[in-house]
Write a protein that holds these residues in place. Structure first.
Motif, PDB file in Angstrom:
ATOM      1  N   TYR A  73       0.854  -1.198   0.000  1.00  0.00           N
ATOM      2  CA  TYR A  73       0.000   0.000   0.000  1.00  0.00           C
ATOM      3  C   TYR A  73       0.883   1.238   0.000  1.00  0.00           C
ATOM      4  O   TYR A  73       1.841   1.332   0.780  1.00  0.00           O
ATOM      5  CB  TYR A  73      -0.897  -0.007   1.240  1.00  0.00           C
ATOM      6  N   THR A  74       0.579   2.198  -0.892  1.00  0.00           N
ATOM      7  CA  THR A  74       1.326   3.451  -0.961  1.00  0.00           C
ATOM      8  C   THR A  74       0.605   4.530  -0.147  1.00  0.00           C
ATOM      9  O   THR A  74      -0.574   4.793  -0.374  1.00  0.00           O
ATOM     10  CB  THR A  74       1.473   3.918  -2.420  1.00  0.00           C
ATOM     11  N   VAL A  75       1.296   5.122   0.813  1.00  0.00           N
ATOM     12  CA  VAL A  75       0.698   6.103   1.723  1.00  0.00           C
ATOM     13  C   VAL A  75       0.296   7.358   0.961  1.00  0.00           C
ATOM     14  O   VAL A  75       1.082   7.897   0.165  1.00  0.00           O
ATOM     15  CB  VAL A  75       1.687   6.460   2.852  1.00  0.00           C
ATOM     16  N   ILE A  81      -1.937   5.110  10.133  1.00  0.00           N
ATOM     17  CA  ILE A  81      -1.708   3.665  10.129  1.00  0.00           C
ATOM     18  C   ILE A  81      -3.005   2.921  10.431  1.00  0.00           C
ATOM     19  O   ILE A  81      -3.253   1.833   9.916  1.00  0.00           O
ATOM     20  CB  ILE A  81      -0.590   3.299  11.135  1.00  0.00           C
ATOM     21  N   ARG A  82      -3.884   3.534  11.245  1.00  0.00           N
ATOM     22  CA  ARG A  82      -5.160   2.893  11.569  1.00  0.00           C
ATOM     23  C   ARG A  82      -6.104   2.927  10.373  1.00  0.00           C
ATOM     24  O   ARG A  82      -6.824   1.958  10.114  1.00  0.00           O
ATOM     25  CB  ARG A  82      -5.788   3.584  12.783  1.00  0.00           C
ATOM     26  N   ARG A  83      -6.100   4.031   9.631  1.00  0.00           N
ATOM     27  CA  ARG A  83      -6.951   4.112   8.439  1.00  0.00           C
ATOM     28  C   ARG A  83      -6.503   3.097   7.390  1.00  0.00           C
ATOM     29  O   ARG A  83      -7.328   2.449   6.746  1.00  0.00           O
ATOM     30  CB  ARG A  83      -6.896   5.522   7.854  1.00  0.00           C
ATOM     31  N   ILE A  84      -5.187   2.938   7.240  1.00  0.00           N
ATOM     32  CA  ILE A  84      -4.665   1.959   6.285  1.00  0.00           C
ATOM     33  C   ILE A  84      -5.075   0.553   6.703  1.00  0.00           C
ATOM     34  O   ILE A  84      -5.449  -0.278   5.872  1.00  0.00           O
ATOM     35  CB  ILE A  84      -3.131   2.088   6.185  1.00  0.00           C
ATOM     36  N   GLY A  85      -5.028   0.278   8.017  1.00  0.00           N
ATOM     37  CA  GLY A  85      -5.467  -1.026   8.504  1.00  0.00           C
ATOM     38  C   GLY A  85      -6.927  -1.292   8.181  1.00  0.00           C
ATOM     39  O   GLY A  85      -7.297  -2.386   7.746  1.00  0.00           O
ATOM     40  N   THR A  88      -7.391  -2.021   4.367  1.00  0.00           N
ATOM     41  CA  THR A  88      -6.821  -3.276   3.872  1.00  0.00           C
ATOM     42  C   THR A  88      -7.306  -4.497   4.640  1.00  0.00           C
ATOM     43  O   THR A  88      -6.937  -5.618   4.315  1.00  0.00           O
ATOM     44  CB  THR A  88      -5.280  -3.230   3.937  1.00  0.00           C
ATOM     45  N   GLY A  89      -8.140  -4.288   5.663  1.00  0.00           N
ATOM     46  CA  GLY A  89      -8.654  -5.411   6.431  1.00  0.00           C
ATOM     47  C   GLY A  89      -7.647  -6.027   7.370  1.00  0.00           C
ATOM     48  O   GLY A  89      -7.791  -7.186   7.765  1.00  0.00           O
ATOM     49  N   GLN A  90      -6.615  -5.272   7.746  1.00  0.00           N
ATOM     50  CA  GLN A  90      -5.585  -5.774   8.644  1.00  0.00           C
ATOM     51  C   GLN A  90      -5.604  -4.961   9.941  1.00  0.00           C
ATOM     52  O   GLN A  90      -6.068  -3.831   9.969  1.00  0.00           O
ATOM     53  CB  GLN A  90      -4.194  -5.654   8.009  1.00  0.00           C
ATOM     54  N   SER A  91      -5.068  -5.544  11.015  1.00  0.00           N
ATOM     55  CA  SER A  91      -4.897  -4.765  12.236  1.00  0.00           C
ATOM     56  C   SER A  91      -3.696  -3.845  12.067  1.00  0.00           C
ATOM     57  O   SER A  91      -2.687  -4.245  11.464  1.00  0.00           O
ATOM     58  CB  SER A  91      -4.688  -5.695  13.434  1.00  0.00           C
ATOM     59  N   ARG A 114       3.953  -2.860   3.561  1.00  0.00           N
ATOM     60  CA  ARG A 114       3.431  -4.219   3.391  1.00  0.00           C
ATOM     61  C   ARG A 114       2.124  -4.349   4.163  1.00  0.00           C
ATOM     62  O   ARG A 114       2.044  -3.984   5.332  1.00  0.00           O
ATOM     63  CB  ARG A 114       4.439  -5.240   3.924  1.00  0.00           C
ATOM     64  N   VAL A 115       1.067  -4.876   3.495  1.00  0.00           N
ATOM     65  CA  VAL A 115      -0.222  -5.058   4.163  1.00  0.00           C
ATOM     66  C   VAL A 115      -0.703  -6.508   4.056  1.00  0.00           C
ATOM     67  O   VAL A 115      -1.894  -6.783   4.186  1.00  0.00           O
ATOM     68  CB  VAL A 115      -1.280  -4.092   3.587  1.00  0.00           C
TER      69      VAL A 115
END
Length: 301
Positions: A73-75, A81-85, A88-91, A114-115
């Protein structure tokens, strides 16, 4: 007039002091992304423009070598970091750990994260890059199975001893039979709508209704549960032993978490159409990383 001017001057000073105090008292939230002013655009943000890969000092942006790869994932401006989680469905804790982030609140616009779970012999998990994701020659480089041992020639029997020549015994099978005998069951009760095709379809597509049960095809452990791989939607990967993995894609709801042990026949998800054109379960069996025809393993219906 002089008194009026003094009063105006005093009023101006008072207003300035009030504004300064108000500015100091205003709540300030943490900046979600560190933007060092060197990125005029994030990678891929302006098609046709040059790809920016370094900061002002010429140092490569973190993770830029993975830009555009599945599972990364490109920021973007405004990301945390929480929004990216969430996206992407990750913690977010896993994303911090997979990327060795010292401070999760300091991520840069253009940084590539990496996600998906990394692959490592110590982790016991298999990354999507070696499970459902295609790679050269469809997948995974596997070790060739050695042919059975031939008879080893020996010197002729001695006339003095009369002993026969010694031969070598056949070698043991390459894989453990216990790894092969898993007692597979069908992962859903719907109709088979697409069979295995090594070039086009790496498993079975099973039709059904949204919410239908998706079952574990054998005992195993969850090594992935998320939506980080394009084309598979909400995906679960089970590791059954050192030989076999199974993948369950396009689910509506995931009912298990990573590192959770599951039993054969356990409901692990609900059928859906995430990243698919209709409600269905896409099911794969992978032997040593390579997709194989599920018809060779599942009982006949």
């Amino acid at each position: 007039m002089q008194g009026f001017g003094n009063r105006s001057w005093c009023a101006g000073i008072t207003l300035a002091v009030v504004l300064v105090i108000a500015g100091c008292a205003a709540p300030r939230g943490p900046a979600p992304v560190e933007d060092r002013g060197t990125m005029t655009r994030a990678p891929g943000a302006a098609p046709g423009g040059p790809l920016i890969t370094t900061d002002a000092s010429g140092k490569p942006l973190p993770g830029i070598e993975n830009y555009g790869k599945p599972g990364y994932y490109t920021v973007r401006p405004g990301d945390t970091i929480r929004r990216i989680g969430n996206e992407t469905g990750q913690s977010w804790q896993n994303i911090v750990r997979w990327n060795n982030l010292e401070n999760p609140d300091l991520i840069e616009v253009g940084q590539v994260l990496r996600v998906i779970p990394p692959m490592g012999p110590a982790s016991g998990a298999t990354s999507l890059a070696t499970a459902p994701a295609p790679s050269p020659a469809d997948g995974v480089v596997t070790k060739p199975v050695p042919p059975p041992s031939a008879v080893v020639p020996t010197a002729p029997a001695s006339a003095a001893t009369g002993k026969p020549p010694v031969t070598a015994s056949p070698s043991a099978p390459a894989s453990n039979s216990a790894d092969e005998d898993l007692g597979w069951i069908w992962p859903a009760h719907g109709t088979l709508i697409a069979g295995f095709d090594d070039a086009k379809n790496k498993g079975f597509d099973i039709g059904g209704k949204a919410g239908d049960a998706v079952l574990a095809a054998a005992d195993g452990r969850v090594v992935y549960a998320g939506a980080g791989l394009r084309g598979y939607g909400n995906l679960i990967i089970l590791k059954h032993n050192n030989t076999y993995l199974t993948a369950y894609a396009h689910n509506q709801t995931l009912l298990v978490k990573e590192d959770q042990s599951v039993q054969k026949g356990q409901k692990i998800a609900e059928m859906g159409n995430s990243d698919a054109d209709r409600v269905k379960l896409h099911f794969e069996i992978r032997r040593q990383g390579k997709p194989v025809d599920p018809a060779r393993y599942l009982p006949s219906r």
